[in-house]
Design an enzyme around this catalytic site. Structure first.
Site, PDB file in Angstrom:
ATOM      1  N   THR A 276       0.799  -1.235   0.000  1.00 25.57           N
ATOM      2  CA  THR A 276       0.000   0.000   0.000  1.00 25.57           C
ATOM      3  C   THR A 276       0.830   1.283   0.000  1.00 25.57           C
ATOM      4  O   THR A 276       0.269   2.374   0.146  1.00 25.57           O
ATOM      5  CB  THR A 276      -0.905   0.016   1.248  1.00 25.57           C
ATOM      6  OG1 THR A 276      -0.078  -0.108   2.420  1.00 25.57           O
ATOM      7  CG2 THR A 276      -1.908  -1.121   1.211  1.00 25.57           C
ATOM      8  N   GLU A 277       2.135   1.178  -0.176  1.00 26.24           N
ATOM      9  CA  GLU A 277       2.987   2.359  -0.028  1.00 26.24           C
ATOM     10  C   GLU A 277       2.590   3.520  -0.929  1.00 26.24           C
ATOM     11  O   GLU A 277       2.719   4.689  -0.543  1.00 26.24           O
ATOM     12  CB  GLU A 277       4.458   1.959  -0.266  1.00 26.24           C
ATOM     13  CG  GLU A 277       5.163   1.400   0.967  1.00 26.24           C
ATOM     14  CD  GLU A 277       4.789  -0.023   1.300  1.00 26.24           C
ATOM     15  OE1 GLU A 277       5.423  -0.609   2.191  1.00 26.24           O
ATOM     16  OE2 GLU A 277       3.855  -0.579   0.675  1.00 26.24           O
ATOM     17  N   VAL A 278       2.118   3.232  -2.158  1.00 26.49           N
ATOM     18  CA  VAL A 278       1.745   4.340  -3.051  1.00 26.49           C
ATOM     19  C   VAL A 278       0.571   5.139  -2.495  1.00 26.49           C
ATOM     20  O   VAL A 278       0.375   6.300  -2.876  1.00 26.49           O
ATOM     21  CB  VAL A 278       1.401   3.830  -4.474  1.00 26.49           C
ATOM     22  CG1 VAL A 278       2.624   3.224  -5.129  1.00 26.49           C
ATOM     23  CG2 VAL A 278       0.229   2.857  -4.469  1.00 26.49           C
ATOM     24  N   LYS A 279      -0.201   4.543  -1.605  1.00 27.33           N
ATOM     25  CA  LYS A 279      -1.363   5.227  -1.032  1.00 27.33           C
ATOM     26  C   LYS A 279      -0.975   6.252   0.033  1.00 27.33           C
ATOM     27  O   LYS A 279      -1.772   7.127   0.385  1.00 27.33           O
ATOM     28  CB  LYS A 279      -2.326   4.202  -0.410  1.00 27.33           C
ATOM     29  CG  LYS A 279      -2.882   3.179  -1.396  1.00 27.33           C
ATOM     30  CD  LYS A 279      -3.822   3.814  -2.387  1.00 27.33           C
ATOM     31  CE  LYS A 279      -4.532   2.749  -3.211  1.00 27.33           C
ATOM     32  NZ  LYS A 279      -5.453   3.344  -4.214  1.00 27.33           N
TER      33      LYS A 279
ATOM     34  N   ARG B 111       4.822   6.599   0.314  1.00 26.26           N
ATOM     35  CA  ARG B 111       6.068   5.926   0.671  1.00 26.26           C
ATOM     36  C   ARG B 111       6.521   5.043  -0.498  1.00 26.26           C
ATOM     37  O   ARG B 111       5.929   5.063  -1.575  1.00 26.26           O
ATOM     38  CB  ARG B 111       5.879   5.080   1.934  1.00 26.26           C
ATOM     39  CG  ARG B 111       5.328   5.825   3.128  1.00 26.26           C
ATOM     40  CD  ARG B 111       6.271   6.884   3.673  1.00 26.26           C
ATOM     41  NE  ARG B 111       7.431   6.272   4.357  1.00 26.26           N
ATOM     42  CZ  ARG B 111       8.406   6.971   4.915  1.00 26.26           C
ATOM     43  NH1 ARG B 111       8.404   8.294   4.851  1.00 26.26           N
ATOM     44  NH2 ARG B 111       9.402   6.347   5.527  1.00 26.26           N
TER      45      ARG B 111
END
Length: 255
Positions: free
Chosen positions: A130-133, A136
């Site tokens: 989920t980093e793009v959310k 990160r």
């Protein structure tokens, strides 16, 4: 207060390591990170333990990822490499590991499940990078290219959307699925199958897989032959054929 990470050393050679902060969805808080470092070290140093299962407490989350509140409080930019206890990366291990994913495995939760050698998942589990959310990045996901196809990996990282346990099984991220109340049992059963093998053979097999992942064909063959010599020259390499000829179960010595 309960320990942030529980450690159960079973008499059959299996260590069960449990993330134990379900109220925060077992996120990778300072307490859990330190508890994991300690647990992995204990597992590696105990010669009676041959395989470890990593799971989470509760029925909702295996691990929801990094502690975002901590990131805000510390103004964290690039996470120090040694921040997270990753098997075979920031944690030195010579024995196999299984992730028993009992719930969501998001971001850092996916990361620590991915780092284990094998994975059993609840049919209700979900996985996501989920980093793009949250702005990160996920450099730790690079080894995924050796587990799943490129375009599937691209979609997972670019969208940040969760996939079901069934989809994770389809693409090869998960070895086995189990009903929610049977995940740990299924992981223990898989661990016991591994334990049926000779200890040095299991170790050589694991090294062969990793060498094959990291090297080209010729180099991997050469390195795997070298990694297997100790196994071939062991007592157990004679005990196995002898037991087969005598129609009995082998008695492994690990030597």
């Amino acid at each position: 207060m309960s320990d942030p990470v529980r450690f159960d050393a079973r008499p059959d050679g299996i260590a069960i390591i449990t993330l134990n902060q379900p109220e925060t969805r077992n996120c990778l808080s300072r307490e859990i990170r330190q508890g994991l470092f300690d647990a992995w070290d204990r597992f590696e140093r105990d010669d009676t333990l041959r395989i470890a299962i990593l799971t989470g407490s509760g029925d909702k989350a295996f691990c929801a990822g990094g502690d975002l509140k901590e990131m805000v409080e510390t103004g964290m930019k690039v996470p120090p490499r040694e921040l997270f206890p990753l098997p075979y990366d920031t944690v030195e291990l010579s024995k196999p590991t299984i992730a028993a994913v009992n719930g969501v495995a998001f971001a850092g939760g996916w990361m620590i499940a991915q780092a284990c050698d094998l994975c059993v998942a609840s049919t209700r589990a979900k996985f996501a990078v989920t980093e793009v959310k949250v702005g990160r990045s996920s450099p730790w996901a690079a080894p995924l290219i050796h587990m799943i196809p490129q375009r599937i990996m691209m979609e997972i990282l670019l969208t940040g959307k969760p996939i079901t346990a069934e989809r994770a099984y389809e693409i090869g991220l998960v070895n086995r699925l189990a009903e929610p109340d049977k995940v740990l049992d299924a992981a223990i059963a898989l661990a016991q199958e591994v334990l049926e093998g000779a200890p040095l053979s299991v170790r050589a097999a694991r090294e062969t897989v990793m060498l094959s992942t990291e090297m080209g064909r010729s180099a991997a063959l050469q390195a795997a032959r070298h990694a297997s010599e100790h196994c071939y020259n062991s007592y157990d390499a004679q005990e196995g054929p002898r037991a087969f000829a005598e129609k009995r179960k082998p008695i492994w010595s690990g030597k």
